[in-house]
Design a protein around this motif. Structure first.
Motif, PDB file in Angstrom:
ATOM      1  N   UNK B 230       2.745 -16.944 -13.023  1.00  0.00           N
ATOM      2  CA  UNK B 230       1.795 -17.108 -11.908  1.00  0.00           C
ATOM      3  C   UNK B 230       2.480 -16.817 -10.582  1.00  0.00           C
ATOM      4  N   UNK B 231       3.682 -17.365 -10.431  1.00  0.00           N
ATOM      5  CA  UNK B 231       4.427 -17.157  -9.187  1.00  0.00           C
ATOM      6  C   UNK B 231       4.724 -15.671  -8.983  1.00  0.00           C
ATOM      7  N   UNK B 232       5.149 -15.040 -10.061  1.00  0.00           N
ATOM      8  CA  UNK B 232       5.511 -13.622  -9.970  1.00  0.00           C
ATOM      9  C   UNK B 232       4.299 -12.791  -9.547  1.00  0.00           C
ATOM     10  N   UNK B 233       3.156 -13.099 -10.175  1.00  0.00           N
ATOM     11  CA  UNK B 233       1.944 -12.345  -9.841  1.00  0.00           C
ATOM     12  C   UNK B 233       1.501 -12.627  -8.413  1.00  0.00           C
ATOM     13  N   UNK B 234       1.686 -13.882  -7.973  1.00  0.00           N
ATOM     14  CA  UNK B 234       1.289 -14.231  -6.618  1.00  0.00           C
ATOM     15  C   UNK B 234       2.147 -13.457  -5.616  1.00  0.00           C
ATOM     16  N   UNK B 235       3.451 -13.409  -5.877  1.00  0.00           N
ATOM     17  CA  UNK B 235       4.345 -12.676  -4.987  1.00  0.00           C
ATOM     18  C   UNK B 235       3.992 -11.197  -4.963  1.00  0.00           C
ATOM     19  N   UNK B 236       3.490 -10.703  -6.076  1.00  0.00           N
ATOM     20  CA  UNK B 236       3.186  -9.273  -6.151  1.00  0.00           C
ATOM     21  C   UNK B 236       2.105  -8.855  -5.164  1.00  0.00           C
ATOM     22  N   UNK B 237       1.301  -9.836  -4.723  1.00  0.00           N
ATOM     23  CA  UNK B 237       0.263  -9.494  -3.738  1.00  0.00           C
ATOM     24  C   UNK B 237       0.886  -8.965  -2.461  1.00  0.00           C
ATOM     25  N   UNK B 238       2.120  -9.362  -2.185  1.00  0.00           N
ATOM     26  CA  UNK B 238       2.795  -8.916  -0.965  1.00  0.00           C
ATOM     27  C   UNK B 238       3.930  -7.938  -1.259  1.00  0.00           C
ATOM     28  N   UNK B 239       3.861  -7.331  -2.437  1.00  0.00           N
ATOM     29  CA  UNK B 239       4.933  -6.405  -2.803  1.00  0.00           C
ATOM     30  C   UNK B 239       4.567  -4.988  -2.363  1.00  0.00           C
ATOM     31  N   UNK B 240       5.579  -4.244  -1.937  1.00  0.00           N
ATOM     32  CA  UNK B 240       5.364  -2.906  -1.366  1.00  0.00           C
ATOM     33  C   UNK B 240       4.628  -1.986  -2.333  1.00  0.00           C
ATOM     34  N   UNK B 241       3.843  -1.035  -1.798  1.00  0.00           N
ATOM     35  CA  UNK B 241       3.097  -0.127  -2.674  1.00  0.00           C
ATOM     36  C   UNK B 241       4.056   0.707  -3.534  1.00  0.00           C
ATOM     37  N   UNK B 242       3.612   1.019  -4.732  1.00  0.00           N
ATOM     38  CA  UNK B 242       4.448   1.806  -5.629  1.00  0.00           C
ATOM     39  C   UNK B 242       5.294   0.940  -6.528  1.00  0.00           C
TER      40      UNK B 242
ATOM     41  N   UNK C 133      -1.369  16.178  -3.225  1.00  0.00           N
ATOM     42  CA  UNK C 133      -2.763  15.888  -3.542  1.00  0.00           C
ATOM     43  C   UNK C 133      -3.239  14.602  -2.887  1.00  0.00           C
ATOM     44  N   UNK C 134      -2.313  13.699  -2.586  1.00  0.00           N
ATOM     45  CA  UNK C 134      -2.715  12.467  -1.922  1.00  0.00           C
ATOM     46  C   UNK C 134      -2.609  12.605  -0.401  1.00  0.00           C
ATOM     47  N   UNK C 135      -2.087  13.747   0.061  1.00  0.00           N
ATOM     48  CA  UNK C 135      -1.901  13.940   1.500  1.00  0.00           C
ATOM     49  C   UNK C 135      -3.226  13.910   2.263  1.00  0.00           C
ATOM     50  N   UNK C 136      -4.253  14.619   1.766  1.00  0.00           N
ATOM     51  CA  UNK C 136      -5.528  14.572   2.518  1.00  0.00           C
ATOM     52  C   UNK C 136      -6.012  13.145   2.737  1.00  0.00           C
ATOM     53  N   UNK C 137      -5.841  12.303   1.710  1.00  0.00           N
ATOM     54  CA  UNK C 137      -6.271  10.906   1.849  1.00  0.00           C
ATOM     55  C   UNK C 137      -5.455  10.192   2.927  1.00  0.00           C
ATOM     56  N   UNK C 138      -4.135  10.424   2.893  1.00  0.00           N
ATOM     57  CA  UNK C 138      -3.290   9.792   3.914  1.00  0.00           C
ATOM     58  C   UNK C 138      -3.664  10.267   5.310  1.00  0.00           C
ATOM     59  N   UNK C 139      -4.002  11.561   5.371  1.00  0.00           N
ATOM     60  CA  UNK C 139      -4.331  12.160   6.668  1.00  0.00           C
ATOM     61  C   UNK C 139      -5.616  11.551   7.214  1.00  0.00           C
ATOM     62  N   UNK C 140      -6.644  11.471   6.371  1.00  0.00           N
ATOM     63  CA  UNK C 140      -7.945  10.998   6.812  1.00  0.00           C
ATOM     64  C   UNK C 140      -7.907   9.517   7.165  1.00  0.00           C
ATOM     65  N   UNK C 141      -7.197   8.727   6.343  1.00  0.00           N
ATOM     66  CA  UNK C 141      -7.207   7.285   6.561  1.00  0.00           C
ATOM     67  C   UNK C 141      -6.094   6.832   7.481  1.00  0.00           C
ATOM     68  N   UNK C 142      -5.323   7.767   7.982  1.00  0.00           N
ATOM     69  CA  UNK C 142      -4.260   7.399   8.892  1.00  0.00           C
ATOM     70  C   UNK C 142      -3.116   6.693   8.203  1.00  0.00           C
ATOM     71  N   UNK C 143      -2.769   7.142   7.005  1.00  0.00           N
ATOM     72  CA  UNK C 143      -1.543   6.643   6.378  1.00  0.00           C
ATOM     73  C   UNK C 143      -1.751   5.606   5.298  1.00  0.00           C
ATOM     74  N   UNK C 144      -3.006   5.348   4.915  1.00  0.00           N
ATOM     75  CA  UNK C 144      -3.201   4.411   3.802  1.00  0.00           C
ATOM     76  C   UNK C 144      -2.659   5.033   2.510  1.00  0.00           C
ATOM     77  N   UNK C 145      -2.309   4.133   1.595  1.00  0.00           N
ATOM     78  CA  UNK C 145      -1.670   4.597   0.370  1.00  0.00           C
ATOM     79  C   UNK C 145      -2.688   4.658  -0.760  1.00  0.00           C
ATOM     80  N   UNK C 146      -2.682   5.723  -1.513  1.00  0.00           N
ATOM     81  CA  UNK C 146      -3.467   5.777  -2.734  1.00  0.00           C
ATOM     82  C   UNK C 146      -2.530   6.234  -3.862  1.00  0.00           C
ATOM     83  N   UNK C 147      -2.606   5.517  -4.972  1.00  0.00           N
ATOM     84  CA  UNK C 147      -1.680   5.818  -6.059  1.00  0.00           C
ATOM     85  C   UNK C 147      -2.471   5.910  -7.371  1.00  0.00           C
TER      86      UNK C 147
END
Lengths: 270, 424, 288
Positions: B230-242, C133-147
């Motif tokens: 639960x803690x791990x998943x909660x922290x994941x809400x603030x984890x960087x994209x990717x 391919x995700x660049x247009x999305x970043x461009x339009x939304x001003x840098x939001x991430x789509x993965x």
């Protein structure tokens, strides 16, 4: 009507662009330094470098992969030609009760899921001690090349005008020399297409090679995928370069194959 | 004419004065064929390839390294070792050394490690990780524990003290996230794998008092495991994209490019963070041990001698020479010169003046501190990779939201573990 | 006219014999292995008969993989046919003969690429931060991430798009060639009746091409079974098990995770039975 046509043309142009642009982009990336690839805004203007390409070409594993691919695909296609073409000719010209069944059998080999072939073959090759060797790969690929070449060569032989062959018989040619001297040369163009197609098929093959090789018999697609799976810290330029190298050989056949398509459909018309 | 004669006489003099061992080397090269190595990408190994000629001179043959990412390297080396065994040297790690050693896929290192390469010089912690069942199996390439690395500037701006406990960490992380500005409180690992998401999850499991086994019985669906997940998943809400499908590369990459405020990661990150070659946040970074009671995940990777591809003593000696040379003092010095912090394992290098010059005293202090909380978090057993990878997939499902039932997930894992235990 | 000759025998028998051996040995052996409990890392084995199959039907991931495979099959076949017919008709309608040749050449390129290459090209194109391919999305939304590849809801479609990129464009060329083989009279007649362009195609030309289009779909269904390369490179079956098809799962069980060759083989045997039965029935239908 006018705006409709314009939109249609625009859609086509877009599709044409989408068909090649990703590849062109990959080729460009192969010429970039890493800093020019890892940018939020894609860079069209950059200082090109040949470092990625020379790294790829200089790597032992890539060269071994290239060698393995050329040998395995080349020999498998050769076996496919030697065994497939005569068989196709026999089906096309000497109709028998089983012709339909034979054709279906050859096609049905394509239904077999590759995993279903690769798993047992892996165990078999391991037991005979041929796992991770080129002969194992060549034999396995021959199943692919023979069936594909046969499947595509049957219509090619059928489209050779019967009259020419009949005339040859009248002139005293035997059955074999009719095949050699008449049918093969006349059908050569379509046959070349079929052969090229089978080559591209095995060159691009991945799953079987992945399961039947460990280090010695790795083909180029395996090496390329290994390069592309290393993670984020890896220089992207090198990955792009390896993709380009892998993709070049099949593209060499572009002309032959599009010519093949044209002849196939010209025949249908008549 | 003159110069060749000079060269000849010089050569003769050299042979005459050469010691017995080098004469033996010159007469019969140790290696008859190139050493084939299956490894995962490491800067240190890439650097090694520049000195190929040196090894050729030393052994009489070259070497070829095939690289695969960590998960693939594990799967592939296991598949290779259990079937044909075509690689002479395997890259093994803390998690699979038990499996490889107990299956007889690798040979004890000490028998084939030339004494002059001084194995005792390796950091004692590294040596401990390389030991299983009383024997040493690999020569370290990298290793360490965990360190909390944080952005001083970001924390200061938010008026937050660096968290000392897990509770503080849990409270601080959401406050530090500012997604609009591309700043995230933390970065975790989401990608499957006993060495990926499970690795990052384990400290929480241990911190909440989790145990893999209760006697002989698997005990995964404990309250500790549920709470940790639960803690791990909660922290994941603030984890960087990717990072949801990423691992070490993605989370450290996010930190080094300035998108993350706090990161608890393996120690090599600290060196990368202060090196302008790899980091965009130089000078803004602080180090502390992981917030209590999180234990650090002790780990170590290195090179081991394969048994199948080296059936006789001579070929094992050749592989042993490669392993020794690749991890030698000279090569570690080269890695230090190239600022490859994560690739240093020898006491003589870590305590050298050059090291202190490059990385400063702060880092040394933090490393010493964190060594105290470094622990073995995983189940030390040949079956661990199986179990860990299974949990990795389930955890990835939980992290990416395709699955939400934590208790059910853990029950499934327990059922799998019971099967594993039954088998043996 | 032809004299009796041994040619059919000498030409056919060796080839067919080799094909039979090469296909039947692995097929039968797959069944044999599926009835045992072989594992890569342990040399011994025993016969367990059908317990692998019984386990499969209790295996959540197997059932998920069946469902993912069915989804994959439907999505890629339908999308490919829609793209192919759409672009084929457009080329037929608005492109001059010269342009048609150029388009045909361009549209064949993707399918010639090794699947591994295609997968990598798009994997990088879909990269959330650096992808083209995700660049247009970043461009339009001003840098939001789509993965797209790491979201369970989109991953399958993102991978399928690569399959459609390869096959849809290629089939568009074939649809065009098929349209070109049609006699012009019915089209002219419909035109005289003031039918709209799309009506001509919907009611006249495409129905005339029904048989070859169905064959084409049949070919695509067979080729869609080969999803492994794309999925292996792009997602490895992830996120979680969202894109884990049967061949991917069989491979993971046989290699990546535990080396359970027999279990993987049981899966392969089920796949084999399912595909052979389905496609044999379809084929008989298509031929009839």
């Amino acid at each position: 009507m006018r705006p409709g046509r314009l939109i249609a043309k625009a859609i086509l142009a877009l599709a044409g662009f989408l068909a090649v642009f990703p590849l062109v982009w990959t080729a460009l990336n192969a010429l970039k330094n890493n800093v020019d690839i890892i940018t939020r805004v894609p860079r069209l203007v950059f200082t090109p470098t040949l470092a990625n390409i020379s790294y790829i070409i200089g790597r032992d594993s890539v060269m071994t992969g290239l060698y393995n691919s050329v040998v395995a695909c080349g020999l498998a296609v050769l076996i496919g030609v030697v065994l497939g073409l005569p068989a196709a000719y026999a089906v096309a010209r000497y109709p028998n009760r089983f012709a339909g069944d034979i054709q279906f059998f050859v096609l049905s080999l394509r239904f077999l899921p590759p995993v279903a072939v690769a798993i047992p073959l892996m165990v078999i090759w391991l037991q005979i001690g041929l796992y991770d060797t080129l002969p194992a790969l060549i034999v396995t690929y021959s199943l692919l090349t023979i069936s594909v070449i046969m499947w595509l060569a049957i219509p090619a032989f059928q489209s050779v005008p019967k009259e020419i062959e009949e005339a040859a018989f009248v002139d005293g040619y035997g059955a074999y020399s009719v095949f050699w001297r008449i049918a093969l040369p006349v059908a050569a163009r379509s046959l070349a297409g079929a052969i090229a197609f089978s080559f591209v098929l095995v060159w691009n093959e991945f799953l079987i090679a992945l399961m039947l090789s460990s280090s010695n018999a790795k083909t180029l697609p395996i090496v390329a995928s290994e390069l592309s799976q290393q993670g984020m810290n890896v220089p992207w330029g090198i990955l792009n370069a390896s993709v380009v190298l892998l993709s070049l050989p099949p593209l060499l056949f572009l002309g032959v194959l599009s010519g093949f398509l044209n002849t196939v459909f010209r025949q249908k018309k008549t | 004419m003159k110069s060749t004669r000079l060269a000849a006489s010089l050569g003769a003099a050299f042979v005459l004065t050469a010691s017995a061992s080098t004469m033996a080397l010159a007469q019969a090269p140790v290696c008859s064929a190139p050493v084939k190595v299956l490894a995962q990408p490491r800067d240190g190994l890439t650097l090694l390839e520049d000195s190929k000629d040196e090894f050729k001179k030393l052994s009489g043959a070259g070497f070829q390294i095939d690289y695969l990412n960590e998960n693939d390297r594990r799967a592939k080396s296991r598949a290779d070792a259990s079937t044909v065994g075509n690689y002479n040297v395997y890259y093994v790690d803390e998690a699979n050394v038990a499996l490889f050693a107990s299956s007889g896929w690798i040979a004890p290192l000490a028998d084939y490690y030339p004494a002059e390469y001084d194995f005792a010089d390796f950091d004692p912690g590294r040596q401990k990780v390389a030991t299983y069942d009383g024997k040493v199996w690999f020569a370290p390439l990298t290793g360490g524990g965990d360190l909390m690395v944080y952005r001083k500037d970001i924390l200061e701006a938010a008026g937050i003290q660096p968290p000392k406990t897990l509770d503080e960490l849990l409270a601080d992380v959401p406050k530090l996230t500012n997604a609009d500005k591309g700043m995230y409180g933390i970065a975790l690992r989401g990608a499957r794998g006993s060495g990926a998401n499970v690795w990052r999850w384990m400290p929480y499991f241990k911190a909440y008092g989790g145990k893999w086994f209760d006697g002989d019985k698997p005990a995964f669906n404990s309250d500790a495991a549920v709470k940790a997940t639960e803690t791990y998943l909660k922290l994941f809400k603030d984890s960087a994209p990717g990072t949801q499908t990423g691992s070490w590369d993605e989370s450290t990459g996010a930190f080094l490019s300035g998108q993350v405020a706090i990161l608890v990661e393996s120690t090599p990150l600290s060196g990368m963070a202060v090196d302008p070659k790899t980091s965009q946040v130089v000078g803004k970074v602080g180090f502390l041990p992981p917030p209590a009671p999180l234990p650090g995940g002790g780990y170590g990777h290195g090179l081991a001698i394969a048994t199948k591809a080296n059936p006789d003593d001579a070929s094992k000696k050749c592989a042993g020479l490669f392993v020794a040379w690749a991890t030698s003092k000279e090569n570690e010095k080269r890695r230090l010169d190239a600022h490859q912090f994560g690739e240093l394992n020898r006491t003589s290098i870590l305590s050298s003046k050059e090291f202190a010059n490059i990385y400063g005293a702060d880092l040394g202090q933090a490393l010493a501190e964190t060594g105290k909380v470094t622990a073995v978090n995983f189940w030390q057993d040949p079956r661990w990779p199986d179990l860990g990878d299974r949990w990795g997939i389930i955890l990835e499902e939980l992290v990416t939201g395709t699955r939400t039932d934590i208790k059910g997930s853990l029950n499934e894992l327990e059922a799998y573990a019971n099967e594993l235990v039954k088998k043996k | 006219m032809r004299r009796r000759s041994f040619l059919p025998v000498t030409f056919l028998v060796p080839t067919l014999a080799i094909l039979l051996v090469l296909s039947m040995v692995p097929t039968l052996y797959a069944i044999v292995i599926a009835l045992q409990n072989r594992e890569l890392s342990t040399p011994g084995y025993s016969w367990v008969w059908f317990s692998n199959f019984a386990d499969l039907f209790l295996d959540r991931r197997f059932l998920n993989a069946v469902w993912v495979s069915v989804k994959w099959e439907i999505v890629t076949v339908v999308a490919t046919m829609v793209v192919a017919i759409g672009l084929g008709v457009l080329m037929f309608e608005v492109a001059s003969p010269r342009l048609r040749n150029i388009y045909c050449l361009l549209f064949i390129i993707p399918v010639l690429l090794p699947r591994v290459s295609a997968a990598f090209v798009w994997k990088f194109a879909y990269h959330p931060l650096y992808g083209i391919a995700t660049y247009p999305y970043r461009l339009v939304t001003g840098g939001l991430i789509v993965d797209p590849l790491s979201k369970a809801s989109t991953a399958l479609f993102a991978v399928a798009s690569v399959d459609v990129w390869q096959w849809g464009l290629f089939f568009a060329v074939i649809v065009l060639k098929l349209l070109e083989t049609l006699p012009p009279q019915p089209i002219e007649a419909a035109r005289l009746d003031h039918a709209r362009r799309w009506q001509i195609h919907a009611y006249v030309t495409l129905p005339m091409l029904k048989a070859p289009l169905i064959s084409l779909m049949f070919v695509k269904m067979i080729e869609s079974l080969r999803s492994f390369d794309l999925i292996y490179v792009m997602t490895r079956g992830g996120p979680g098990v969202a894109t884990e098809t049967l061949d991917m799962y069989a491979f993971s069980q046989g290699f990546i995770e535990s080396g359970k060759v027999s279990y993987a083989s049981a899966m392969a045997v089920l796949m084999m039975i399912a595909t052979v039965i389905t496609f044999t029935m379809l084929w008989k239908r298509v031929q009839a």
